[in-house]
Design an enzyme around this catalytic site. Structure first.
Site, short mmCIF file in Angstrom:
data_model
loop_
_atom_site.label_atom_id
_atom_site.label_comp_id
_atom_site.label_asym_id
_atom_site.label_seq_id
_atom_site.Cartn_x
_atom_site.Cartn_y
_atom_site.Cartn_z
CB ALA A 1 -9.62 -8.25 5.41
CB CYS B 1 -1.25 0.36 1.39
SG CYS B 1 -0.19 -0.58 3.25
N GLY C 1 -12.81 -7.91 1.54
CA GLY C 1 -11.34 -8.94 1.46
C GLY C 1 -11.56 -9.32 2.83
#
Length: 419
Positions: free
Chosen positions: A193, A48, A188
């Protein structure tokens, strides 16, 4: 062999650019890079906060490889290479090893001491091995970085802020208690998650729902954390009734749109709707932020409040020590077969001369023969130790090795021959 890294990081490159370069699971990224750039070894680390490509190969293969990698990534993002270069970082040689050691330790993360990077690096290495682009040079680099990460992380001062994007996400919405009586949807079923659910499962939410493209995986995750599981195809209904949404998928395009949140849910009064997008590429259409009563965070917004600074001097020094260790290994690697051939040749001479001597010393018992063998072995080892140590430490080991082979009478580029 030489190594380099080309990449984009959240500190330098905006999310809108990083998501256009990012690789998604199952994309066979390292094989594509190796083929396009012409390097024998490649690994892609796409998270990310970063998209980084590591490459290794002989000097000839890496000449111009940084420019070719930038061009490859620029084409992927559909931008001019000059624009991408303005946001990219390029490191080669010793700087590459230091960089990956710092990455594995969480020292190069937006949130200092980030923990998820370890699993992400391991998965990147596994994908490279599966693609056949993980050779000995990158394999040793990854192993060194992971070891450096363990040692360096232990030397970081105690955390005063979040150390993962999941922690930052829960903190952004006010912590688990802010979910009391509300409906939470998690999109997810991966590592992020799972951590989100672990952090919020005791927050008193009225209902928690997991949606995942692979139903069985979503159901298993939901069951572990006391949540419900619904079909991915039914997400429009689930999202329309959600008060809080955590989007954590590996999708290549948005899976949450303004239409999902603008749907009529019966006109019931509700508080502000909170949406946290943990995906790169983004899972949530940025236009969602324009909806009335909706607050949207993406990964760059979450990085805006990483917590108080931590003392990282000792951790930085530890990462550097491991990077130096890798560089010594890389410098000595070409010498290893030369040393092995030198030792092999000397041992062949030793065995031949021992056989001659023992044949002439008729009548020696087993103990006496063992003494003679030990003497021969010790003499050979002591005579070989100085040249082998010099080969391992000399920056001009190739030239020194050729001289050693000539002096000792062993061919440098073929199986050793006895003198």
């Amino acid at each position: 062999m030489h190594v380099l890294v080309v990449g984009l990081h959240a500190r330098l490159a905006p999310l809108a650019l990083r998501e256009r370069v990012a690789f998604v699971p199952g994309e066979d990224a390292s094989r594509a890079v190796a083929a396009a750039v012409g390097v024998p070894e490649a690994m892609v680390l796409s998270t990310c906060n970063r998209v980084e490509v590591y490459a290794a190969g002989p000097r000839a293969a890496l000449d111009g490889a940084a420019d070719r990698l930038l061009a490859f990534l620029a084409a992927r993002a559909d931008v001019a290479p000059e624009r991408l270069r303005a946001y990219a970082h390029v490191q080669a040689g010793p700087a590459t090893a230091r960089h990956l050691c710092r990455v594995a330790a969480g020292l190069d993360s937006v949130m200092l001491g980030e923990t998820q990077i370890v699993g992400q690096l391991k998965r990147a290495a596994e994908e490279s091995r599966a693609a056949g682009t993980m050779g000995g040079t990158l394999q040793r680099l990854v192993c060194t970085a992971l070891a450096a990460g363990r040692r360096a992380r232990a030397r970081l001062a105690p955390a005063s802020g979040p150390t993962s994007v999941a922690q930052a996400a829960v903190r952004a919405i006010g912590g688990a208690p802010a979910l009391a009586g509300r409906t939470v949807v998690v999109l997810g079923a991966g590592e992020t998650a799972a951590e989100v659910l672990r952090l919020i499962e005791h927050g008193g939410a009225a209902r928690m729902v997991v949606l995942n493209r692979t139903a069985a995986r979503g159901q298993a995750l939901a069951w572990r954390h006391g949540a419900d599981s619904e079909a991915w195809e039914a997400r429009a209904v689930a999202l329309a009734s959600a008060d809080v949404i955590f989007a954590c998928t590996g999708a290549a395009s948005p899976v949450v749109t303004p239409a999902h949140l603008a749907a009529d849910v019966g006109g019931a009064p509700r508080g502000p709707r909170l949406v946290v997008d943990l995906g790169v590429p983004r899972n949530v259409d940025p236009e969602v932020a324009a909806l009335p009563g909706v607050a949207l965070w993406d990964v760059d917004a979450l990085a805006g409040n990483p917590g108080a600074a931590r003392d990282a001097v000792e951790a930085e020094a530890e990462a550097q020590r491991w990077a130096d260790r890798y560089e010594r290994w890389l410098a000595n690697r070409p010498v290893v077969p030369m040393i092995a051939r030198l030792k092999e040749g000397a041992e062949r001479v030793r065995e031949r001369e021992l056989a001659r001597a023992l044949a002439r010393l008729d009548g020696l018992d087993e103990r006496e023969q063992a003494v003679v063998r030990e003497l021969a072995t010790r003499l050979v080892n002591k005579l070989l130790h100085p040249p082998m140590a010099a080969l391992a430490a000399d920056p001009d080991a190739h030239e020194l090795a050729a001289s050693a082979h000539r002096l000792f009478g062993f061919a440098p580029d073929s199986p050793s021959q006895s003198a």
